[in-house]
Scaffold this motif. Structure first.
Motif, PDB file in Angstrom:
ATOM      1  N   TYR A  28      35.930  21.826 -14.794  1.00  0.00           N
ATOM      2  CA  TYR A  28      35.814  20.380 -14.621  1.00  0.00           C
ATOM      3  C   TYR A  28      36.207  19.584 -15.871  1.00  0.00           C
ATOM      4  CZ  TYR A  28      31.192  21.440 -16.654  1.00  0.00           C
ATOM      5  OH  TYR A  28      30.172  21.907 -17.451  1.00  0.00           O
ATOM      6  N   TYR A  43      31.792  20.882  -7.178  1.00  0.00           N
ATOM      7  CA  TYR A  43      31.422  19.691  -6.414  1.00  0.00           C
ATOM      8  C   TYR A  43      31.061  20.009  -4.959  1.00  0.00           C
ATOM      9  CZ  TYR A  43      33.564  17.841 -10.579  1.00  0.00           C
ATOM     10  OH  TYR A  43      33.866  17.588 -11.882  1.00  0.00           O
ATOM     11  N   ASN A  49      25.025  13.978  -7.174  1.00  0.00           N
ATOM     12  CA  ASN A  49      24.568  15.033  -8.062  1.00  0.00           C
ATOM     13  C   ASN A  49      23.710  14.482  -9.191  1.00  0.00           C
ATOM     14  OD1 ASN A  49      25.692  17.802  -7.329  1.00  0.00           O
ATOM     15  ND2 ASN A  49      27.509  16.535  -7.107  1.00  0.00           N
ATOM     16  N   SER A  77      30.359  11.918  -4.956  1.00  0.00           N
ATOM     17  CA  SER A  77      29.892  13.267  -5.263  1.00  0.00           C
ATOM     18  C   SER A  77      29.154  13.296  -6.596  1.00  0.00           C
ATOM     19  CB  SER A  77      31.072  14.239  -5.287  1.00  0.00           C
ATOM     20  OG  SER A  77      30.650  15.528  -5.676  1.00  0.00           O
ATOM     21  N   LEU A  78      29.692  12.604  -7.596  1.00  0.00           N
ATOM     22  CA  LEU A  78      29.047  12.576  -8.902  1.00  0.00           C
ATOM     23  C   LEU A  78      27.715  11.845  -8.839  1.00  0.00           C
ATOM     24  CD1 LEU A  78      32.080  11.900 -11.287  1.00  0.00           C
ATOM     25  CD2 LEU A  78      30.863  14.051 -10.926  1.00  0.00           C
ATOM     26  N   SER A  86      37.229  13.302 -10.629  1.00  0.00           N
ATOM     27  CA  SER A  86      35.956  13.742 -11.202  1.00  0.00           C
ATOM     28  C   SER A  86      36.162  14.278 -12.609  1.00  0.00           C
ATOM     29  CB  SER A  86      35.316  14.825 -10.322  1.00  0.00           C
ATOM     30  OG  SER A  86      35.037  14.333  -9.029  1.00  0.00           O
TER      31      SER A  86
END
Length: 801
Positions: free
Chosen positions: A460, A511, A625, A621-622, A191
């Protein structure tokens, strides 16, 4: 003619003999590892007799008189059922997969060795007290006695791959816990690299839409607790190595649900407890159900990870506990400046420091050996290679710090109250979890146990490694980690959602899972004044989606204004009449899930390009979101299709385009009747054995089981999720479901996706699968009387030479 007939007869006879011989040979290979659960065993170093009762599902209930006898028997019994899986996990933790699978695993082995799991295990053992060391040594002895006694009857995988297991050592059990820490770290590094690439291409302002906005999420776990692309190609390799580990069933944790309700909200007046941990669906499964009894001293049941002897999640006669992933950001990446004149040095605080260089010899199946180098800064391994010697990427990972989760689990097995529970989980640092709690005295609680780094930065981004500015300064003290005990609401709950409120002074992570599962859990917990075991069954198997409720009306309103074909209108009618239940028998989910993925693709692909979008889309996950952010700000510039010049597209146009693309796809795949686009017909899981990718082996030895049609999705309490790059092949789900009744432990319920045995020819290889798929459970007997009453097999371990 007579001679020809005789020849033909002989040929046929020989073919039949060969076929019969082949059948019996294959049958022997398949079945030689199947144990006799009624056979009494002489066990060396045993001080007193140990009895193993197994129920109709062959779940072992082991009754001993002291610790060492118990764990010696645990080692033997576990090896009976899961020896090859244990050996596989050992090889994962040691970076020794190439020895049995060949040279394709060399790079994966190198990554695993860079984690230095075995080195940390030895350090922990050197600082561990004698009672725990004795338990590990007894366990190892039990495993080794099984190997010694069954050298000619090892599971079929050893025959197929042509090797024999090494002797088990206590450090290997410690390794399993170390690997759990790495597995929990997940793909945080990928990520960070993907976001760095996006930052380089689009700039800080535009990528804000792609970063999870956790500050806007009100549903928290503890509400009452006040550089260039070429240099980053390594992430593709690391992600590929993670995929390799998933494919061989070596992934442990992913997401989870847990909740506990106090007596004031239960029919019985005593707490109820539920936990289901989410991970890869493989055969054999990662959990092994066991019940350990030391008469007059300890009575604990639950699940263990094969390769270590302790109950990881379960209950004893006083408390119940379970876990969900905290999703702490415990990996940071650093851009290191390498000395252009001496590649063995890196810049730190104005000085060139020596890199630690280790030479690794990797043995490959067939006898060949390869020598490779690993390099380390003071933070951790260089993981980017040395394609460009001007700089490199190093990784700081919490798993390299000293911690003693073995102590924690050992004490959890013996805990009697909240203080004992806290003392136990205070040992967790590399493995970070939300630990749920309930006890027989009526108390409930939840505690964030683990290592939360104290550091500068947003958590991040890839940070500069040239100074100590971004080095970790320690971890958050245990007492300052979020926790809740007997809250006024009468329940505690977590589902990998945001841990603490925005006023919490430490950065935990970015995350987290979206709020859909936790919202639905809390909605159902508040639905009735008094809850029962049957209510908990209903909640664990709930497939009603909060995400669908959030998006559906907006989608319908936009599509009502669009010009649609007859089949698009028909499908819209099906979608509009759907109640949001992600049932395998419903058509609405097929439309919704395809739309969800297609919308992300249509909005982002034109800007990102194929390669970068594929990387981004592979990180679910990205993507999740981003959709969250998109719904909050429908005027995003990302919605404009840069391939068109005559107009600027917006959110509504992307919704219509995505819907039309979906209908074309579903029509081609599933026919002209939208009402028959059943979700379960495309949303399935197969319990895959690590060797099941070889079709002939799978067919002959029945290694894989399935496919099974299922409902649910990543956003429902009953989770059956899939990789976004390979929809809708389910690869994750509840790895176990537990419902514990503190007023009567014998009425507790449990189920796993597979079965007790890891031997494919065993009747107990996947004998719980039908229960699991259909949302059913088996009784989780606890008292000695009930265990004996429901016994199907009985084995005795007898002291002997």
């Amino acid at each position: 003619m007579k001679i020809l007939k005789k020849i033909a007869f002989v040929v046929v006879f020989l073919i039949v003999i060969i076929a019969i011989s082949g059948y019996f040979f294959l049958h022997h290979i398949a079945h030689k590892g199947v144990p006799d659960y009624n056979q009494d065993i002489n066990l060396k170093n045993l001080s007193e007799e140990v009895i193993v009762y197994r129920d109709s599902l062959a779940i072992p209930h082991i009754i001993a008189q002291n610790d060492e006898d118990l764990y010696r028997a645990v080692g033997y019994v576990m090896a009976q059922d899961r020896l090859w899986q244990m050996d596989l996990l050992r090889r994962v933790t040691m970076g020794r997969l190439s020895e049995i699978f060949g040279e394709d695993f060399v790079e994966t082995d190198l990554l695993l060795r860079s984690l230095r799991i075995f080195e940390k295990s030895q350090l922990i053992l050197s600082k561990t007290g004698p009672e725990k060391i004795n338990a590990l040594e007894a366990y190892s002895d039990g495993v080794n006695q099984y190997i010694e006694q069954n050298e000619k009857n090892l599971p079929l995988e050893f025959s197929i791959l042509g090797y024999k297991p090494d002797k088990w050592e206590p450090a290997y059990s410690m390794n399993i816990i170390g690997y759990m820490a790495w597995d929990l770290a997940g793909s945080a590094y990928s990520s960070e690299v993907i976001l760095y690439k996006l930052l380089e291409k689009f700039g800080k302002e535009k990528i804000k839409d792609l970063i999870p906005v956790v500050a806007n999420r009100p549903d928290i776990v503890y509400p009452y607790f006040k550089f260039d692309d070429e240099k980053l190609e390594f992430v593709k390799e690391m992600t590929a190595h993670q995929e390799v580990l998933r494919n061989i069933g070596a992934q442990i944790f992913c997401g989870s649900n847990n909740w506990a309700v106090s007596g004031k909200k239960t029919v019985s007046g005593k707490p109820l407890f539920a936990n289901d941990m989410h991970l890869g669906l493989n055969a054999p499964g990662i959990w092994y159900q066991m019940h350990h009894i030391i008469e007059g001293k300890m009575n604990v049941t639950g699940v263990v990870v094969p390769g270590q002897p302790l109950i990881v999640a379960g209950h004893n006669d006083s408390i119940a506990w379970g876990m969900t992933n905290l999703y702490v950001d415990d990996i940071d990446l650093y851009l290191e400046k390498i000395n252009p004149e001496d590649s063995g040095k890196y810049m730190f605080n104005g000085e060139w420091k020596d890199l630690e260089v280790r030479k690794e010899i990797i043995k490959i199946k067939g006898g060949e050996e390869i020598e490779r180098e690993l390099r380390f800064t003071h933070r951790g391994p260089i993981i980017s290679g040395f394609k460009d010697l001007s700089d490199a990427i190093s990784m700081r990972w919490i798993g390299n710090d000293y911690s003693n989760e073995l102590r924690g689990v050992y004490l959890l097995n013996r805990a009697n109250n909240w203080e004992d529970f806290k003392n136990a989980i205070s040992s967790f640092q590399s493995v970070s979890q939300n630990f749920a709690y309930a006890d027989a005295d009526g108390n409930i609680g939840l505690y964030a146990g683990g290592g939360v780094p104290v550091r500068k930065g947003n958590g991040y981004s890839i940070m500069s490694g040239e100074t100590d500015e971004y080095d970790w300064k320690g971890v958050v003290p245990f007492e300052q980690l979020p926790h809740s005990y007997n809250p006024e609401s009468g329940f505690v709950s977590s589902a990998n959602n945001k841990t603490a409120g925005d006023d919490y002074p430490y950065y935990i992570g970015t995350y987290f899972s979206q709020e859909y599962r936790i919202k639905r859990i809390r909605e159902l917990l508040n639905q009735k004044e008094k809850l029962s075991r049957e209510d908990f069954i209903r909640i664990q198997n709930d497939q009603n989606s909060v995400l669908v409720k959030k998006l559906k009306n907006d989608i319908i309103e936009i599509l009502k204004e669009a010009e649609l074909s007859d089949i698009e209108e028909k499908a819209l009618e099906v979608f509009a009449n759907w109640d949001g239940e992600m049932s395998a028998e419903a058509a609405g989910p097929a439309v919704f899930e395809n739309f969800y993925l297609t919308l992300a693709r249509n909005v982002l692909l034109d800007d990102m390009g194929e390669d970068l979008f594929y990387e981004y889309h592979g990180n679910s996950s990205l993507v999740k979101n981003f959709i969250e952010n998109l719904w909050a700000d429908k005027k995003m510039k990302w919605c404009d299709d840069i391939s068109t010049t005559d107009k600027e597209e917006g959110f509504d146009e992307m919704v219509v385009k995505s819907y039309k693309d979906v209908i074309v796809k579903l029509r081609e795949k599933m026919g002209d009747s939208p009402e028959r686009w059943f979700w379960g017909s495309i949303h399935k899981f197969t319990l895959t054995h690590p060797l099941g990718g070889v079709k002939l082996l799978s067919k002959v030895f029945k290694l894989n089981r399935g496919p099974y049609e299922v409902g649910g999705s990543f956003h429902t309490i009953r989770p059956f999720s899939y990789p976004f790059k390979a929809p809708f092949n389910v690869d994750h789900g509840a790895s176990q479901r537990h419902i514990y009744l503190t007023d009567n432990w014998d009425k507790s319920l449990s189920v796993i996706p597979t079965g007790t045995s890891g031997v494919p020819a065993s009747d107990h290889y996947c004998d719980q699968t039908d229960l699991y798929v259909n949302g059913k459970y088996h009784s989780d007997m606890f008292s000695k009387n009930m265990v004996i009453k429901h016994t199907k097999y009985t084995m005795k371990f007898i002291p002997g030479e």
